[in-house]
Design an enzyme around this catalytic site. Structure first.
Site, PDB file in Angstrom:
ATOM      1  N   SER A  70     -15.713  52.819  49.389  1.00 54.97           N
ATOM      2  CA  SER A  70     -15.173  52.142  48.415  1.00 54.97           C
ATOM      3  C   SER A  70     -15.882  50.726  48.460  1.00 54.97           C
ATOM      4  CB  SER A  70     -13.637  51.921  48.755  1.00 54.97           C
ATOM      5  OG  SER A  70     -13.041  50.835  47.845  1.00 54.97           O
ATOM      6  N   ARG A 506      -1.271  39.967  59.258  1.00 52.30           N
ATOM      7  CA  ARG A 506      -1.011  41.547  59.470  1.00 52.30           C
ATOM      8  C   ARG A 506      -2.340  42.218  60.070  1.00 52.30           C
ATOM      9  NH1 ARG A 506      -3.570  44.064  55.387  1.00 52.30           N
ATOM     10  NH2 ARG A 506      -3.022  45.881  55.859  1.00 52.30           N
ATOM     11  N   PRO A 507      -2.274  43.082  60.970  1.00 49.25           N
ATOM     12  CA  PRO A 507      -3.580  43.926  61.245  1.00 49.25           C
ATOM     13  C   PRO A 507      -4.260  44.786  59.882  1.00 49.25           C
ATOM     14  CG  PRO A 507      -1.722  44.910  62.360  1.00 49.25           C
ATOM     15  CD  PRO A 507      -1.029  43.824  61.382  1.00 49.25           C
TER      16      PRO A 507
HETATM   17  C1  LIG Z   1      -5.830  42.406  51.555  1.00 47.30           C
HETATM   18  C2  LIG Z   1      -6.413  43.615  51.125  1.00 47.30           C
HETATM   19  O1  LIG Z   1      -6.887  43.757  49.997  1.00 47.30           O
HETATM   20  N1  LIG Z   1      -6.363  44.770  51.671  1.00 47.30           N
HETATM   21  C3  LIG Z   1      -6.780  45.998  51.149  1.00 47.30           C
HETATM   22  C4  LIG Z   1      -7.490  46.835  52.253  1.00 47.30           C
HETATM   23  O2  LIG Z   1      -6.703  47.124  53.608  1.00 47.30           O
HETATM   24  P1  LIG Z   1      -6.320  46.246  54.795  1.00 47.30           P
HETATM   25  O3  LIG Z   1      -5.379  47.227  55.390  1.00 47.30           O
HETATM   26  O4  LIG Z   1      -5.974  44.995  54.710  1.00 47.30           O
HETATM   27  O5  LIG Z   1      -7.908  46.541  55.418  1.00 47.30           O
HETATM   28  O6  LIG Z   1      -8.144  47.923  51.938  1.00 47.30           O
HETATM   29  C5  LIG Z   1      -7.290  48.926  51.469  1.00 47.30           C
HETATM   30  C6  LIG Z   1      -8.020  50.279  51.017  1.00 47.30           C
HETATM   31  O7  LIG Z   1      -9.073  50.027  49.846  1.00 47.30           O
HETATM   32  C7  LIG Z   1      -6.468  48.121  50.275  1.00 47.30           C
HETATM   33  O8  LIG Z   1      -5.620  49.205  49.856  1.00 47.30           O
HETATM   34  C8  LIG Z   1      -5.842  46.855  50.683  1.00 47.30           C
HETATM   35  O9  LIG Z   1      -5.254  46.247  49.662  1.00 47.30           O
HETATM   36 MG   LIG Z   2     -11.965  51.451  45.922  1.00 50.65          MG
END
Ligand SMILES: CC(=O)N[C@H]1[C@@H](OP(=O)(O)O)O[C@H](CO)[C@@H](O)[C@@H]1O
Ligand SMILES: [Mg+2]
EC number: 5.4.2.3
Length: 550
Positions: A70, A506-507
């Site tokens: 991504s 959050r993690p």
């Molecule tokens: C704050 C943020 O933008 N977090 C993103 C990111 O997830 P995290 O769990 O925060 O790493 O990547 C995900 C997958 O692409 C997306 O769904 C999500 O919104």
């Molecule tokens: Mg993407």
């Protein structure tokens, strides 16, 4: 026990000789599947090929596997499985995915036995696995590892080559719906969406303050490749000027461009000409996220993110459905990252109910399915709209109802066409862009008109590295921290000192770190609030490396 016709020898021999487990550390199927440095992923891909066949046999349908990381940098890669209805892999199977990825090579066959017998999987079916990949240089060799896994269990890989993530979701659902949802080819996808778009746009391409030109940042990825096909199909109805196309430029995937860069840095991307007041949009590396923006006369970049896209769509659908005269239960789903001003606007002005879900499209998607029309978007621009089957049937039935007026029939047909423009399986940047363009055109709005609806609260997102991010646990759709003990109380005390302050931690599910979000009445205060909270996390959750700073 179900009959087993697969060749254990092949499974193990392929694992040992071609795709041995090279990493000692465990990996976890996270928010968006597995993601890591591409060079470490060969064995994970092979094993996901095995699992995809098992999943397809279990569900008695075809499933998809997308190879992408991504918005992450080019040297990274990743893999996620797509269920038969085009949705993300069901959560209970994420545990199997993690187990498959982490066992030793010589235990792989045992785990296959375990899942086959526990879930009584019929192993004789010849199932199809649709494979897609983004433009990363590592993707073809990882696809080869994946296909070896599929073949080792006698599945049939169907390679769609380079496609966007949402295209692959779409193909999977088309196949399993026996083409009812559409034709599972790229051409079928372009035709369905562009026909709907042209029908909605009609003969006059401009309207009021709306002009049919947009600058499109393809993040040097697959979105740039695919938008060209759309431009051909759309003709003059929408003029998409494309930038950050790795084929003609020299830019690197997601580097200083793309939806994630624009959203996180709150800045204009490289590679796009800086034209004042011009409507622009960016997609991410696999084209499932979309962000709009423009530069004002002072060269300040104004973002219109997922929250605003969701509101624009919800308001439009609400008006459209009202003009059909039908009753409908429409709702919106956000995450804790949604700007507080957007939530206030939706609930107080639009009077549309809002539900909160944990971060990650899979959570939002399922929450949205509870409504007849469920609009969901993450603030970062990832989202779509889902319509209940019964609602679509209700629309079709109403078309036959002669007591409804011509206007009502017209509105129903329009809603049905809008549904055709939407990729309901998952967030789809290109389909979302075509919908936003349709709405702005129909309202006669410029991007500035759209922005005027409400004012975002200034906000800031920070990252904190800690020894073990699983030490941090949350509840209340991630808005309240449970562990470490006392951290939430500390956050509450800090937040109370800021006007319109809100902050949570959050993690991350995709990176080895903790995220801190903060919003407040001014940018300085939002920055300061996020820093104070980040430092607290660092102190109370075993921070590592340099202390957080602005
Ligand atoms: C704050 C943020 O933008 N977090 C993103 C990111 O997830 P995290 O769990 O925060 O790493 O990547 C995900 C997958 O692409 C997306 O769904 C999500 O919104
Ligand atoms: Mg993407």
């Amino acid at each position: 026990m179900a009959n087993n016709h697969f060749n254990y020898k092949t499974v193990y021999a392929f694992a040992r000789e071609m795709h041995p487990k090279t990493e000692k550390f465990d990996v976890q199927y996270g928010t968006a599947g597995f993601r890591a440095k591409a060079s470490t992923l060969g064995y994970v891909m092979y094993r996901m090929g095995l699992l995809a066949v098992l999943r397809a046999r279990y569900k008695k349908g075809c499933v998809g596997v997308m190879i992408t990381a991504s918005h992450n940098p080019e040297p990274d890669n990743g893999v996620k499985l797509i269920d038969p209805c085009g949705e993300m892999l069901e959560q209970s199977w994420e545990l199997w995915a993690t187990k498959f990825a982490n066992v030793a090579d010589d235990e792989l066959v045992d785990v296959i036995h375990e899942i086959v017998s526990k879930l009584d999987i019929e192993m004789t079916q010849r199932v199809e696995i649709l494979v897609g990949k983004d433009t990363r240089p590592s993707s073809p060799s990882l696809a080869k590892a994946l296909c070896d896994g599929i073949l080792a269990l006698s599945g049939k890989p169907i390679d769609y080559g380079i496609v966007t993530t949402p295209q692959l979701h779409y193909f999977v659902y088309c196949k399993n719906s026996k083409h009812e949802y559409g034709i599972p080819t790229e051409e079928g996808y372009y035709t369905k969406l562009s026909n709907a778009f042209k029908k909605l746009r009609g003969e006059s391409f401009n309207n009021g303050n709306y002009f049919n030109k947009i600058l499109f940042d393809g993040a040097n990825g697959v979105g740039a490749k695919k938008i060209k096909y759309f431009q051909e199909c759309l003709g003059d109805s929408l003029k998409i000027e494309m930038y950050n196309d790795e084929l003609i430029g020299t830019g690197k995937l997601n580097f200083m461009c793309g939806a994630d860069y624009v959203k996180v840095k709150q800045t204009f991307p490289n590679g796009v000409p800086q034209i004042t007041e011009q409507r622009c949009c960016s997609v991410d590396g696999d084209a499932d996220r979309l962000i709009y923006y423009y530069l004002d006369e002072n060269k300040k970049c104004h973002l219109l993110d997922g929250d605003r896209i969701a509101i624009l769509i919800a308001e439009y659908l609400k008006e459209m459905v009202e003009s059909t005269g039908l009753e409908v239960d429409l709702g919106l789903v956000q995450t804790a990252y949604a700007n507080g001003a957007s939530t206030d606007y939706i609930t107080q002005k639009l009077k549309v109910p809002v539900s909160f879900a944990c971060t990650g499209i899979k959570y939002l998607h399922h929450e949205a399915q509870k409504f007849e029309i469920g609009v969901y978007f993450e603030a970062n621009g990832h989202g779509t709209i889902v319509f209940k089957k019964e609602f679509k049937e209700k629309l079709k039935l109403a078309l036959e109802n002669t007591s409804l007026s011509n206007e009502q029939h017209g509105a129903i047909k329009k809603v049905l066409t809008i549904i055709d423009l939407i990729n309901e399986t998952v967030g789809d940047a290109i389909s979302d862009m075509l919908l936003v363009e349709t709405i702005l055109h129909s309202k006669g709005w410029s991007i500035q008109d759209w922005e005027k609806k409400y004012t975002d609260l200034p906000n800031r997102l920070m990252k904190v590295s800690v020894k073990d991010r699983t030490q941090i646990t949350t509840t209340n759709s991630e808005r309240t921290c449970i562990k470490p003990d006392g951290l939430q109380d500390e956050i509450d005390t800090i937040v109370a000192r800021y006007k319109a302050g809100r902050s949570f931690v959050r993690p991350s599910g995709t990176e080895d770190l903790v995220r801190v979000y903060a919003e407040a009445i001014s940018q300085e205060e939002a920055d300061q609030l996020s820093l104070e909270v980040a430092l607290k996390v660092y102190d109370m959750a075993d921070g590592i490396g340099p202390k957080p700073s602005l």
